[in-house]
Design an enzyme around this catalytic site. Structure first.
Site, mmCIF file in Angstrom:
data_model
loop_
_atom_site.group_PDB
_atom_site.id
_atom_site.type_symbol
_atom_site.label_atom_id
_atom_site.label_comp_id
_atom_site.label_asym_id
_atom_site.label_seq_id
_atom_site.Cartn_x
_atom_site.Cartn_y
_atom_site.Cartn_z
ATOM 1 N N ASP A 124 -5.594 -4.822 4.332
ATOM 2 C CA ASP A 124 -4.151 -4.919 4.095
ATOM 3 C C ASP A 124 -3.555 -5.977 5.027
ATOM 4 O OD1 ASP A 124 -1.599 -4.072 2.953
ATOM 5 O OD2 ASP A 124 -1.169 -3.265 4.931
ATOM 6 N N SER A 125 -2.344 -6.390 4.689
ATOM 7 C CA SER A 125 -1.640 -7.358 5.536
ATOM 8 C C SER A 125 -1.277 -6.740 6.888
ATOM 9 C CB SER A 125 -0.372 -7.825 4.827
ATOM 10 O OG SER A 125 0.446 -6.702 4.520
ATOM 11 N N CYS A 177 -3.494 -3.915 -0.174
ATOM 12 C CA CYS A 177 -2.224 -4.650 -0.195
ATOM 13 C C CYS A 177 -1.897 -5.066 -1.641
ATOM 14 C CB CYS A 177 -2.375 -5.889 0.679
ATOM 15 S SG CYS A 177 -0.898 -6.885 0.775
ATOM 16 N N GLU A 182 9.049 0.035 8.464
ATOM 17 C CA GLU A 182 8.376 -0.258 9.745
ATOM 18 C C GLU A 182 9.257 0.110 10.932
ATOM 19 O OE1 GLU A 182 6.351 -4.025 9.847
ATOM 20 O OE2 GLU A 182 5.104 -3.431 8.144
ATOM 21 N N CYS A 229 4.017 -1.154 -3.680
ATOM 22 C CA CYS A 229 3.920 -1.730 -2.331
ATOM 23 C C CYS A 229 3.395 -0.632 -1.403
ATOM 24 C CB CYS A 229 5.290 -2.212 -1.874
ATOM 25 S SG CYS A 229 5.347 -2.749 -0.152
ATOM 26 N N HIS A 247 4.104 0.266 1.470
ATOM 27 C CA HIS A 247 5.049 0.989 2.333
ATOM 28 C C HIS A 247 5.846 2.064 1.603
ATOM 29 C CE1 HIS A 247 4.016 -2.303 4.879
ATOM 30 N NE2 HIS A 247 4.905 -2.010 5.803
HETATM 31 N N1 DGL Z 1 1.152 -4.730 2.078
HETATM 32 C C1 DGL Z 1 2.226 -5.399 1.376
HETATM 33 C C2 DGL Z 1 2.198 -4.970 -0.100
HETATM 34 O O1 DGL Z 1 1.706 -3.920 -0.453
HETATM 35 C C3 DGL Z 1 3.584 -5.087 1.999
HETATM 36 C C4 DGL Z 1 3.771 -5.672 3.371
HETATM 37 C C5 DGL Z 1 3.738 -7.185 3.408
HETATM 38 O O2 DGL Z 1 4.611 -7.829 2.786
HETATM 39 O O3 DGL Z 1 2.845 -7.717 4.050
HETATM 40 O O4 DGL Z 1 2.662 -5.705 -0.925
#
Ligand code: DGL
Length: 273
Positions: free
Chosen positions: A12-13, A75, A152, A186, A188
């Protein structure tokens, strides 16, 4: 000879993909996990395809080098923008979050209309729209760039977040509200489920791409299992290994909120480009 437990790499990012890891652990797969959060370079959601692909390829290569036998691209943005490239470069099977999310949304929708909330980059790619169209579903996609920073910040049940989310949801559903599924596209957004449940139109089903992806991984491993485990390994608790490209303290602190579990050890990784 004792066999090693198979390892699943989760990419993930940053922290958000821990919602996917949480679901994978919940499925009690006989595996260890290697979680890579590219925290030094997040967010991905506002970046270009070229940049996200380059970052994602490096991170996935790292996970493979550390022994991952299956890669889960947790992600949504990386899946939307780079799944093809990641799969082409990888030497192990790759699972993204978009196809499983679209599959669950399609199964849940009677009106054949779905609203998708996601990052700017995911929405611009129309990856969800395409995946849903392939299943005969009309999608309305809505970019919600303010939700990631609010989550966050830990404001998952905060009046400001509720107001912001309400604006996005109202805009996404519009006047003539025929969609009966709200797809959380997403990493989050699963943390906002109780809040979104409250503010979404009644009778709308919430589908979460993290949960859907974990179910897809379980099904895949049933059909195509990773190497078998010894009895002793099957009885032992899965090992979790965390890698982050920015502060390990911050990863431990924020990560615990997403994983709903304390995180003890995090290894710092400096990816050379
Ligand atoms: N992990 C990203 C997503 O699911 C969200 C956070 C980011 O923008 O890095 O799209």
């Amino acid at each position: 000879m004792a066999m090693r437990r198979p390892a699943i790499g989760v990419f993930d990012s940053g922290f958000g993909g821990l919602t996917v890891l949480k679901e994978l652990i919940g499925h009690s797969l006989d595996a260890d996990y290697l979680y890579f959060g590219d925290t030094a370079r997040l967010p991905y959601g506002s970046k270009s395809t070229e940049t996200v692909s380059r970052f994602a390829l490096g991170a996935c290569q790292y996970l493979e080098d550390r022994g991952a036998q299956l890669l889960v691209i947790a992600c949504n943005t990386a899946t939307a923008l780079a799944l093809g490239q990641i799969s082409a470069a990888a030497h192990v099977p790759v699972v993204g979050v978009i196809e499983p999310g679209a599959e669950c949304a399609a199964a849940a929708s009677r009106s054949r209309k779905v609203v998708v909330l996601a990052t700017e980059a995911t929405v611009s790619s129309h990856a969800y729209q395409k995946a849903l169209a392939a299943r005969g579903i009309e999608a309305r996609e809505k970019a919600c760039p303010l939700l990631v920073p609010l989550v966050e910040e830990g404001w998952v049940d905060h009046p400001i977040t509720e107001q912001v989310a309400q604006i996005y949801v109202d805009q996404a559903f519009g006047e003539r509200n025929e969609a009966d599924v709200l797809l959380l596209g997403c990493t989050h957004y699963p943390l906002l489920k109780p809040l979104l449940r409250r503010i979404a139109p009644r009778d709308v089903t919430l589908v979460d791409s993290a949960e859907s992806a974990a179910t897809a991984v379980r099904k895949k491993l049933k059909l195509d299992p990773l190497p078998r485990l010894s009895e002793a390994e099957r009885r032992s608790i899965p090992r979790l290994n965390f890698f982050a490209t920015d502060s390990v303290e911050k990863f431990r602190r924020l990560g615990a909120m997403f994983l709903c579990h304390r995180i003890d050890h995090v290894e710092h990784v400096d990816l050379k480009e």
